[in-house]
Design an enzyme around this catalytic site. Structure first.
Site, PDB file in Angstrom:
ATOM      1  N   GLU A 331      37.868  40.844  40.270  1.00 23.54           N
ATOM      2  CA  GLU A 331      38.161  42.113  40.941  1.00 23.54           C
ATOM      3  C   GLU A 331      39.543  42.691  40.591  1.00 23.54           C
ATOM      4  O   GLU A 331      40.373  42.900  41.462  1.00 23.54           O
ATOM      5  CB  GLU A 331      38.036  41.929  42.462  1.00 23.54           C
ATOM      6  CG  GLU A 331      36.623  41.549  42.874  1.00 23.54           C
ATOM      7  CD  GLU A 331      36.475  41.407  44.377  1.00 23.54           C
ATOM      8  OE1 GLU A 331      35.457  41.889  44.905  1.00 23.54           O
ATOM      9  OE2 GLU A 331      37.346  40.806  45.035  1.00 23.54           O
TER      10      GLU A 331
HETATM   11  C1  ACM Z   1      35.024  36.943  44.669  1.00 27.96           C
HETATM   12  O1  ACM Z   1      34.192  36.885  45.584  1.00 27.96           O
HETATM   13  N1  ACM Z   1      35.778  38.026  44.525  1.00 27.96           N
HETATM   14  C2  ACM Z   1      35.197  35.863  43.727  1.00 27.96           C
END
Ligand code: ACM
Length: 688
Positions: A331
């Site tokens: 992310e």
């Molecule tokens: C995640 O759930 N961002 C690894």
């Protein structure tokens, strides 16, 4: 083993012996084991088990022989098992530990195993119980620990006393990497919470504790090189290096590896509070309170960033001896990169078409640093990119597809996507998801690239009070998926054993069951919570995303609501499903009818008491609409029972009741009912 349900729907009553669930009846010389019958409550199930005849009576003095290899770790593990068995049986055994190979309990171990537990540590063991004693053989101390936990799970009573049924077990795990990740970044979890969860992990033979130590919302590990990291990025809530070493030692003593995660280049806001120079924009920065994906990220273009990471990894490598180090990689939207002209110019100079290419460059650089410190790198599946060397390990969280793709391209992988606990899915859902994704076309060689799986416990909505109830007992079911033969898929039998394992885990000091009662007492301000317990027994928390969306939670949101008290997949859910299945298969099934009737009546009786308690508790009162719906469902259930018994329902009855059930599916009070599907099945089966 089908249909051996041991818990009642409303207030669970354990039956330790149920003839439906038994293997061979035992013949035994001892009076206390005269009615000994093997009841399989093992979790995870061993690879090979033969039930014998007879039993070893658990009375009197026990001699323990450790005839070959012996060290402190093994002695401690044996002592823990004996202490727990004493507590469970009330039989105070006088233990005599020696080297006698014909003692009552012989623990025969070939050697210590790896100095730092490795991914290839031999966890195999053989356990034989006869009328004259118990023999455990393992190649390593870790293998012996696995056998000792099985031994603890074998203790049974026939009413007259305690015994170990005669069995022969040959056992080894299906997967080498059987993990639980705990996020302590978003909410800090004290050392004792981590330790008790390690105890529970060991009880179900999990072997990797993935410690997610840094997040936008908190930097949770002391760095002596960079004291401002935790000093300014944690609100004072972090582990000292001494505490981290204590956790590593505690885990090793239980056959568990500790893989720390320092998530980067995104999810790093807390680093920037003390070290804004690491970021891709000037700052200043504060600890992030909101959840979700942040715009900010480390600056991958500056050599100083890598020098910092290099020194930091070197320091952490001295605390965490495991061969694997997790550097996150998830992310990172690249927003801050795109907004910085210097970074944009760097990308142009290096022919990088997009921010993904820049992240790959970053991953390659940090992979080199991890290798320099003698470690393997693990990262979330965003790091998977054509230019990433295949010595990185991919942890798949966005879908099993990335795991399959990674395995095909020669990477080792760990599956997490089906094991996200914050989705509040049932143990059944998690249990049936295999680390080798169903229908995948992986060759046997590619399948070997799948190291195993990891359950993930993200910390947005957790505190030290509620965390156990989110992790357990569901994780025990997944632990079986990781350890036991692939063919094991009997959900009813899994739940039968899970009910038992849940109590065993609680006896280790876990609070997953007691938390609910304590939280209900606090919400109601009274010890009189019988009715509230009935209400809570048919509710569970909404999934993470739904709570986040409706409550607009952040790190500072108090976690003191009904949603924090109730637990995911309470026993009512599966129990109700089974009863309704049995009733619909045979509408004259008396036992199912009686138990369902009792449940519906208990809902109706509980509701007015709960409503009265809500008048004195604003937090409890948030769930008032759910009480009113429970009253409706008591009536739906009672009427459906009547109509399924023969009488026809009046025209329009089904439509009206199905509408009530549908209405209860709408978001309300951050909690969901666990019983809507079986109620719906009952209504649909009624004739008008
Ligand atoms: C995640 O759930 N961002 C690894």
């Amino acid at each position: 083993m089908k249909g051996c349900i041991v818990a009642g729907l409303v207030f669970a009553v354990m039956q330790t012996a149920n003839s439906n669930c038994s293997a061979a009846p035992a013949q035994t010389g001892g009076a206390s084991t005269a009615s000994a019958v093997f009841v399989n409550t093992l979790m995870p199930e061993p690879a090979h088990l033969n039930a014998g005849t007879g039993a070893f009576a658990w009375t009197g003095t026990l001699t323990v022989g450790i005839p070959h290899f012996r060290d402190q770790r093994l002695d401690d593990a044996v002592a823990r098992t004996l202490e727990r068995m004493e507590r469970k049986t009330g039989v105070m055994r006088q233990r005599v530990i020696g080297t006698d190979g014909s003692a009552g309990l012989v623990v025969d171990v070939d050697g210590a195993g790896d100095a730092v537990q490795s991914i290839d540590e031999d966890e195999t063991y053989a356990l034989t119980v006869t009328t004259s004693g118990v023999k455990l053989h393992a190649a390593t101390v870790v293998g012996a620990m696995r056998g000792l936990t099985t031994l603890e799970q074998l203790v049974q009573t026939s009413g007259g006393g305690f015994f170990l049924p005669a069995v022969e077990i040959q056992d080894s795990p299906r997967f080498r990497w059987r993990g639980l990740m705990i996020d302590v970044g978003r909410h800090f979890e004290p050392v004792d919470v981590i330790k008790r969860n390690l105890d529970a992990m060991a009880a179900v033979k999990l072997n990797v504790f993935h410690w997610h130590l840094t997040e936008d919302q908190g930097f949770r590990i002391e760095s002596k090189l960079y004291p401002k990291l935790a000093g300014e990025g944690s609100d004072g809530l972090y582990y000292t290096q001494e505490q981290a070493r204590e956790i590593v030692a505690y885990a090793r003593a239980r056959g568990i590896r500790v893989v720390p995660e320092f998530d980067m280049p995104g999810h790093t806001r807390s680093w920037f509070v003390g070290h804004p120079e690491l970021a891709s924009g000037p700052g200043p920065y504060t600890i992030r309170r909101q959840f979700g994906v942040d715009d900010f990220a480390m600056d991958p273009t500056r050599e100083e960033t890598y020098a910092f990471i290099d020194a930091f990894i070197g320091e952490m490598a001295g605390i965490f001896p495991d061969a694997y180090l997790h550097l996150g990689g998830d992310e990172t939207p690249g927003t801050q990169w795109k907004g910085n002209p210097r970074i944009v110019a760097f990308m142009r100079e290096h022919n990088m078409k997009n921010t993904e290419a820049l992240q790959t460059y970053f991953s390659q650089r940090v992979l080199e640093l991890v290798k320099k410190h003698g470690k393997h790198m693990v990262g979330w599946d965003e790091i998977l990119n054509p230019d990433l060397p295949t010595d990185a390990v991919i942890q798949s969280w966005r879908g099993a597809k990335s795991l399959v793709e990674a395995a095909k391209r020669g990477y080792q992988g760990i599956l997490s996507q089906p094991y996200y606990l914050d989705g509040m899915r049932s143990a059944e859902d998690h249990y049936l998801a295999d680390p080798i994704p169903a229908g995948s076309d992986l060759t046997d060689d590619q399948k070997r690239h799948v190291l195993g799986g990891e359950v993930c416990m993200w910390g947005e909505h957790l505190n030290a009070l509620s965390i156990d109830s989110r992790i357990w007992p569901r994780t025990a079911a997944v632990a079986e998926r990781f350890w036991s033969p692939e063919s094991l898929r009997d959900v009813d039998d899994m739940y039968r054993r899970l009910e038992v394992e849940s109590l065993r885990i609680e006896s280790l000091g876990l609070t997953h069951l007691t938390h609910e009662d304590a939280a209900l007492r606090e919400l109601a301000g009274t010890e009189e919570i019988d009715s509230l317990r009935v209400f809570a027994s048919v509710l569970q928390p909404v999934p993470f995303g739904e709570r986040y969306r409706y409550q607009h939670t952040d790190q500072l949101t108090p976690l003191d609501n009904v949603v924090d008290a109730v637990r995911p997949d309470p026993s009512s859910r599966h129990r109700m499903a089974v009863l309704v299945r049995e009733l619909l298969a045979s509408p004259s099934n008396h036992e199912a009818r009686v138990e369902l009737d009792r449940a519906f009546k208990s809902w109706a009786a509980a509701a007015p008491v709960v409503e009265t308690q809500m008048q004195g508790s604003p937090l409890l009162a948030i769930a008032r609409p759910r009480v009113q719906q429970m009253v409706q469902f008591a009536q739906v259930g009672e009427e459906a029972l009547k109509y399924l018994g023969g009488a026809k329902a009046p025209a329009g009855w089904k439509k009206a009741k199905l509408a009530q059930i549908e209405a209860a599916r709408q978001h309300q009070a951050l909690v969901r009912f666990t019983v809507l599907e079986p109620l719906e099945q009952m209504v649909k089966a009624v004739r008008e």
